[in-house]
Motif scaffolding. Structure first.
Motif, short mmCIF file in Angstrom:
data_model
loop_
_atom_site.label_atom_id
_atom_site.label_comp_id
_atom_site.label_asym_id
_atom_site.label_seq_id
_atom_site.Cartn_x
_atom_site.Cartn_y
_atom_site.Cartn_z
N ILE A 67 7.92 -29.79 18.78
CA ILE A 67 7.48 -28.47 18.32
C ILE A 67 6.74 -27.73 19.43
CG2 ILE A 67 6.14 -27.24 16.58
CD1 ILE A 67 8.60 -28.78 15.55
N PHE A 68 5.85 -28.44 20.14
CA PHE A 68 5.15 -27.82 21.26
C PHE A 68 6.13 -27.34 22.32
CE2 PHE A 68 1.22 -30.65 20.34
CZ PHE A 68 0.78 -29.74 19.40
N LEU A 69 7.12 -28.17 22.60
CA LEU A 69 8.13 -27.82 23.60
C LEU A 69 8.89 -26.57 23.18
CD1 LEU A 69 9.78 -28.55 26.14
CD2 LEU A 69 11.23 -29.95 24.67
N PHE A 70 9.31 -26.53 21.93
CA PHE A 70 10.10 -25.41 21.41
C PHE A 70 9.31 -24.11 21.49
CE2 PHE A 70 12.22 -23.40 17.55
CZ PHE A 70 13.36 -23.06 18.25
N LEU A 71 8.07 -24.14 21.01
CA LEU A 71 7.25 -22.93 21.03
C LEU A 71 6.92 -22.51 22.46
CD1 LEU A 71 4.76 -23.67 18.08
CD2 LEU A 71 6.81 -22.25 18.08
N SER A 72 6.76 -23.46 23.36
CA SER A 72 6.49 -23.13 24.77
C SER A 72 7.65 -22.37 25.37
CB SER A 72 6.25 -24.42 25.56
OG SER A 72 5.15 -25.14 25.07
N ILE A 73 8.86 -22.84 25.12
CA ILE A 73 10.05 -22.19 25.67
C ILE A 73 10.18 -20.77 25.13
CG2 ILE A 73 12.58 -22.26 25.72
CD1 ILE A 73 12.28 -25.35 25.62
N ILE A 74 10.00 -20.62 23.82
CA ILE A 74 10.11 -19.29 23.22
C ILE A 74 9.04 -18.37 23.78
CG2 ILE A 74 9.83 -18.01 21.06
CD1 ILE A 74 11.17 -20.29 19.61
N PHE A 75 7.83 -18.89 23.95
CA PHE A 75 6.71 -18.06 24.42
C PHE A 75 6.97 -17.52 25.83
CE2 PHE A 75 2.56 -17.59 26.51
CZ PHE A 75 1.94 -16.71 25.63
N PHE A 76 7.24 -18.42 26.78
CA PHE A 76 7.35 -17.92 28.16
C PHE A 76 8.70 -17.25 28.42
CE2 PHE A 76 9.44 -21.92 29.35
CZ PHE A 76 10.33 -21.52 30.33
N THR A 77 9.75 -17.63 27.74
CA THR A 77 11.05 -16.96 27.92
C THR A 77 11.01 -15.56 27.33
OG1 THR A 77 12.17 -19.10 27.81
CG2 THR A 77 13.54 -17.15 27.59
N SER A 78 10.31 -15.40 26.19
CA SER A 78 10.15 -14.06 25.61
C SER A 78 9.39 -13.14 26.57
CB SER A 78 9.40 -14.15 24.28
OG SER A 78 10.17 -14.85 23.32
N LYS A 79 8.41 -13.69 27.26
CA LYS A 79 7.67 -12.88 28.25
C LYS A 79 8.58 -12.47 29.40
CE LYS A 79 3.47 -13.47 29.35
NZ LYS A 79 2.19 -13.99 29.88
N LEU A 80 9.44 -13.41 29.83
CA LEU A 80 10.40 -13.06 30.87
C LEU A 80 11.33 -11.95 30.41
CD1 LEU A 80 11.50 -16.58 32.23
CD2 LEU A 80 9.87 -15.00 33.27
N ALA A 81 11.78 -12.04 29.15
CA ALA A 81 12.70 -11.03 28.63
C ALA A 81 12.01 -9.68 28.47
CB ALA A 81 13.27 -11.49 27.29
N ASN A 82 10.78 -9.68 27.95
CA ASN A 82 10.05 -8.42 27.74
C ASN A 82 9.72 -7.73 29.06
OD1 ASN A 82 10.10 -8.75 24.98
ND2 ASN A 82 8.09 -9.74 24.88
N ASN A 83 9.55 -8.54 30.11
CA ASN A 83 9.28 -7.96 31.44
C ASN A 83 10.56 -7.66 32.20
OD1 ASN A 83 6.52 -8.26 30.98
ND2 ASN A 83 6.43 -10.29 31.93
N THR A 84 11.70 -7.76 31.50
CA THR A 84 13.04 -7.53 32.07
C THR A 84 13.33 -8.41 33.28
OG1 THR A 84 12.35 -5.68 33.50
CG2 THR A 84 13.03 -5.12 31.26
N GLU A 85 12.64 -9.52 33.41
CA GLU A 85 12.89 -10.44 34.53
C GLU A 85 14.24 -11.13 34.37
OE1 GLU A 85 9.29 -12.74 36.02
OE2 GLU A 85 8.51 -12.00 34.11
N ILE A 86 14.62 -11.44 33.14
CA ILE A 86 15.91 -12.09 32.92
C ILE A 86 17.05 -11.14 33.27
CG2 ILE A 86 17.43 -13.09 31.16
CD1 ILE A 86 14.96 -14.17 29.76
N VAL A 87 16.90 -9.88 32.89
CA VAL A 87 17.92 -8.87 33.24
C VAL A 87 18.07 -8.77 34.75
CG1 VAL A 87 18.51 -6.43 33.13
CG2 VAL A 87 17.55 -7.56 31.12
N ILE A 89 17.38 -11.08 36.98
CA ILE A 89 17.98 -12.31 37.52
C ILE A 89 19.49 -12.29 37.32
CG2 ILE A 89 18.15 -14.81 37.18
CD1 ILE A 89 15.16 -14.78 36.46
N LEU A 90 19.93 -11.93 36.11
CA LEU A 90 21.37 -11.91 35.82
C LEU A 90 22.07 -10.78 36.57
CD1 LEU A 90 21.29 -12.65 31.97
CD2 LEU A 90 21.67 -14.25 33.84
N SER A 91 21.38 -9.67 36.78
CA SER A 91 21.98 -8.53 37.49
C SER A 91 22.19 -8.84 38.97
CB SER A 91 21.09 -7.29 37.35
OG SER A 91 20.98 -6.91 36.00
N SER A 92 21.44 -9.82 39.49
CA SER A 92 21.56 -10.17 40.91
C SER A 92 22.78 -11.05 41.19
CB SER A 92 20.30 -10.88 41.39
OG SER A 92 20.15 -12.13 40.73
N GLY A 93 23.54 -11.34 40.13
CA GLY A 93 24.74 -12.14 40.32
C GLY A 93 24.61 -13.58 39.84
#
Length: 359
Positions: A67-87, A89-93
């Motif tokens: 459960i801790f692992l699952f919530l950790s992934i959602i927490f920091f990945t959501s921050k990456l997505a909200n900061n458009t960091e994932i976009v 990364i993917l846009s760079s190829g």
């Protein structure tokens, strides 16, 4: 590994560690607030309380790892997505599969940690945790089956007691049956009770009676009291309910084989513990896949929506695990299927959500 890999991996492990440091102390404080009255009433020594909470941290922490692992992934990945960091990364190829690589590296590290904790560290902590619980927190409650106990010691010997008092180490209405090589009853011993005398390392039988069965005759021997020895331990009559949790990988395998030879009725509960230990590291990968798939998309509701969805998935996963675990313990349902079904269902769900996230 590249810069992006190190960046995501560090966030992965750091957030997971932060979750543990935040929630485990909260769990300890809640447990202490709930149990402090019983500890005082039962005069639990301070040093035993401190050891109990050390074991509590390891025992409960291992149960909540997924459960801790699952919530950790959602927490920091959501921050990456909200900061458009994932976009970015993917846009760079970088492909989505390549983006997932540091997540799987992190899941591998956590899985190895879960494996060694579950197989070798947690069993030792479980001993102290459960012994303290039944000694001070559940004082007077039995931690084992105490009535109608039937045990097969080996291929030839069987014992039965109608009831067993673990505190006094005495069993009532004791029966011992020995069969010969032809599976015919050789002799039968009965007694009103059987008591273990630790000072002398013997068993004391009261109202002893032995019936030797011959082909044409029977010999009967009776005594008011008899001190003797048997090739079993008094605790073999009924192991504590948490006995499987206290054994490491090798001890558990040996224990299950011994119980299977004895024809133990609750063998499924022991096998279930074994399979759950092996499945725990696998759950790290399944929850990582679901967590990334759920939180890698920037949503209108932000991180709150992802966390809410993640909590819902986590509770459904726990519900499935508990339901199938109960079926395996209390019915003839296969322990292997009880462990596989929740992981297969949520593994397929993770793959589906991942494919949807890629699009």
């Amino acid at each position: 590994m590249g810069i992006i890999d190190w960046y995501i991996l560090k966030r992965y492990l750091a957030t997971f560690g932060l979750m543990l440091m935040l929630f485990v102390p909260i769990g300890i404080m809640l447990n202490l607030a709930e149990q402090i009255g019983k500890m005082i009433d039962n005069e639990a020594p301070l040093n035993e309380i401190l050891i109990y909470y050390m074991n509590f941290t390891i025992y409960i922490g291992s149960l909540l790892f997924p459960i801790f692992l699952f919530l950790s992934i959602i927490f920091f990945t959501s921050k990456l997505a909200n900061n458009t960091e994932i976009v970015a990364i993917l846009s760079s190829g970088v492909s989505f599969g390549r983006f997932l690589r540091p997540y799987f590296i992190g899941a591998s590290i956590i899985a190895v940690l879960m494996f060694f904790l579950g197989m070798f560290i947690v069993p030792n902590a479980s001993v102290g945790y459960n012994e303290f619980k039944y000694k001070y927190l559940k004082k007077g409650k039995q931690d084992r089956v105490t009535s109608n106990i039937f045990t097969q010691l080996n291929e030839d010997d069987y014992i039965y007691v109608s009831s067993f008092d673990p505190a006094r180490q005495i069993g009532y209405n004791f029966t011992f049956e020995h069969f010969n090589e032809e599976d015919k009853l050789d002799y039968k011993i009965t007694a009103a009770n059987i008591r273990w005398i630790p000072n002398d390392s013997i068993y004391r039988l009261t109202s002893y009676k032995k019936r030797k069965v011959g082909e044409e005759t029977e010999l009967v021997e009776t005594k008011r009291r008899l001190d003797t020895v048997f090739n079993f331990k008094i605790d073999d009559l009924t192991p504590v309910s948490y006995v499987a949790e206290t054994k490491n990988l090798f001890e558990l395998n040996e224990f299950i084989e011994v119980q299977r030879r004895k024809g133990a009725s609750n063998i499924n509960a022991y096998v279930l513990v074994k399979y759950k230990r092996w499945a725990l590291p696998v759950s790290a990968f399944i929850l990582t896949i679901i967590g990334v798939a759920v939180s890698s998309i920037k949503r209108r509701g932000g991180m709150g929506v992802n966390l809410a969805f993640g909590m819902g998935v986590a509770f459904i996963y726990i519900f499935f695990d508990k339901v199938f675990g109960t079926l395996a313990e209390q019915s003839g349902f296969s322990p292997l299927l009880a462990v596989l079904i929740p992981n297969i269902v949520f593994g397929l769900l993770g793959i589906y959500l991942l494919q949807k996230a890629k699009r």
